[in-house]
Design an enzyme around this catalytic site. Sequence first.
Site, PDB file in Angstrom:
ATOM      1  N   ASP A 160      42.783  44.056  62.114  1.00 33.25           N
ATOM      2  CA  ASP A 160      41.749  44.255  61.094  1.00 33.25           C
ATOM      3  C   ASP A 160      42.182  43.514  59.844  1.00 33.25           C
ATOM      4  O   ASP A 160      43.363  43.201  59.666  1.00 33.25           O
ATOM      5  CB  ASP A 160      41.592  45.757  60.807  1.00 33.25           C
ATOM      6  CG  ASP A 160      40.407  46.070  59.903  1.00 33.25           C
ATOM      7  OD1 ASP A 160      39.524  45.196  59.744  1.00 33.25           O
ATOM      8  OD2 ASP A 160      40.367  47.187  59.344  1.00 33.25           O
ATOM      9  N   HIS A 161      41.233  43.210  58.992  1.00 36.48           N
ATOM     10  CA  HIS A 161      41.535  42.621  57.696  1.00 36.48           C
ATOM     11  C   HIS A 161      41.683  43.722  56.659  1.00 36.48           C
ATOM     12  O   HIS A 161      40.760  44.500  56.441  1.00 36.48           O
ATOM     13  CB  HIS A 161      40.422  41.649  57.273  1.00 36.48           C
ATOM     14  CG  HIS A 161      40.406  40.382  58.047  1.00 36.48           C
ATOM     15  ND1 HIS A 161      39.243  39.740  58.420  1.00 36.48           N
ATOM     16  CD2 HIS A 161      41.421  39.620  58.535  1.00 36.48           C
ATOM     17  CE1 HIS A 161      39.539  38.640  59.092  1.00 36.48           C
ATOM     18  NE2 HIS A 161      40.852  38.559  59.172  1.00 36.48           N
TER      19      HIS A 161
ATOM     20  N   TYR B 276      36.527  46.311  57.219  1.00 39.45           N
ATOM     21  CA  TYR B 276      35.588  46.623  58.307  1.00 39.45           C
ATOM     22  C   TYR B 276      35.534  45.503  59.351  1.00 39.45           C
ATOM     23  O   TYR B 276      34.458  45.139  59.829  1.00 39.45           O
ATOM     24  CB  TYR B 276      34.186  46.902  57.762  1.00 39.45           C
ATOM     25  CG  TYR B 276      34.122  47.968  56.708  1.00 39.45           C
ATOM     26  CD1 TYR B 276      34.500  49.279  56.979  1.00 39.45           C
ATOM     27  CD2 TYR B 276      33.682  47.670  55.418  1.00 39.45           C
ATOM     28  CE1 TYR B 276      34.445  50.255  56.005  1.00 39.45           C
ATOM     29  CE2 TYR B 276      33.627  48.650  54.436  1.00 39.45           C
ATOM     30  CZ  TYR B 276      34.006  49.942  54.744  1.00 39.45           C
ATOM     31  OH  TYR B 276      33.952  50.915  53.767  1.00 39.45           O
ATOM     32  N   HIS B 277      36.700  44.975  59.713  1.00 35.67           N
ATOM     33  CA  HIS B 277      36.754  43.915  60.714  1.00 35.67           C
ATOM     34  C   HIS B 277      37.634  44.289  61.905  1.00 35.67           C
ATOM     35  O   HIS B 277      38.473  43.490  62.338  1.00 35.67           O
ATOM     36  CB  HIS B 277      37.292  42.620  60.083  1.00 35.67           C
ATOM     37  CG  HIS B 277      36.380  42.029  59.066  1.00 35.67           C
ATOM     38  ND1 HIS B 277      36.778  41.013  58.220  1.00 35.67           N
ATOM     39  CD2 HIS B 277      35.082  42.289  58.750  1.00 35.67           C
ATOM     40  CE1 HIS B 277      35.774  40.684  57.429  1.00 35.67           C
ATOM     41  NE2 HIS B 277      34.736  41.443  57.734  1.00 35.67           N
ATOM     42  N   PRO B 278      37.499  45.487  62.476  1.00 37.37           N
ATOM     43  CA  PRO B 278      38.317  45.806  63.655  1.00 37.37           C
ATOM     44  C   PRO B 278      37.971  44.872  64.806  1.00 37.37           C
ATOM     45  O   PRO B 278      36.806  44.524  65.018  1.00 37.37           O
ATOM     46  CB  PRO B 278      37.945  47.260  63.957  1.00 37.37           C
ATOM     47  CG  PRO B 278      36.571  47.419  63.392  1.00 37.37           C
ATOM     48  CD  PRO B 278      36.549  46.566  62.160  1.00 37.37           C
TER      49      PRO B 278
END
Length: 373
Positions: A115-116, A289-291
């Site tokens: 994630d980021h 919110y980048h899983p």
Amino acid sequence: MTVTDSAHVCIITGQRWSAACAYLHPSLSRPNLTALNGALATRVLFEGTRAVGVEYERNGNIERAYADKEVILSGGAINSPQLLLLSGVGDEKHLKSMDIPVVTHRPGVGQNLQDHLEIYVQQACSQPITLYRAQKPLRMLAIGIEWMLKFTGQGSSAHLHTGGFIRSAPGVLHPDVQFHFLPSQVIDHGRTSPTAEAYQVHVGPMRPTSRGWIKLNSRDPREHPVIEANYLTTKQDVWEVRQCVKMSREVFAQPAFNHFRGREIRPGPEVNSDAEIDAAVRTLADSAYHPSCTCKMGDPEDPTTVVDPETRVIGIEGLRVVDASIMPSIVSGNLNAPTIMLAEKAADIIRGLAPLPPCHVPVYSPPTLETQR
């Protein structure tokens, strides 16, 4: 640093244009498509190691849909591995601990979570030009009415139109830090109203080296899985986020901000040493919110791989996964467009279309690559 003053967005005539609007809604009238809402997929149905359908719950009833050819999971980086595990595809030891019959042993399911992570660096603005007043109740009402009537005004924008990418250090081959600029102060992901005229950058590393995992919490598909992101578990990631704070301060210190710069709100002027910055990051950083990457694509001989280069689940017939979970490593930017591209490519593969010819575009390498950030 590469700066964009108008980021690509999915907005048409002031309205957000989702993948559902672009792909699903125009196809709903097709006789060969049935779309159900309010349905929760509970497991994939198997005959031996062949996927034959999906079980789902709708309106309190358990129903089944059977596939003539293939089942395609597109639940995202959280739900796709959860559904595979609930269906008996995953690490054998974990499945047995949940009393779930094992269909095939794929220990990579739910592993490799990436994630980021980002931190908001906030600066007070000395001029009344931010979105502070726009978030007062009466002003929000006026903005909402204008948007509902004409799809114009401040409600028709996400306001994150300026950003950039930068290399965290000399020698980094391509930018590994992303900035988003916002003319407002965000508190608790927007759930709390701003307290001052302010602006901020959302900034974070693009290629983290920390790896997390997802496991089942129970056999109940309605229960959220256990998610362990393992942020900042490597020295490289800690150093990069620290650099993000320092570079943001460097940007805000430029002469262009002289007429607007107030005091730093977050992490605050009292946070200066590396140890203080690291402590602030662990307190203040949030998910972007980048899983992704929890059903990674790769060599079928690699036990940590979940899908092959054709998006097929290894060890299973008739089952594919098509979403951000199949990325082997996270992309150096937002996931929306790459995930749509990935789905377009998967659609071509499923339809048996020949791949497009390779396009050999040279990658720019600055002459100062080894000497300047």
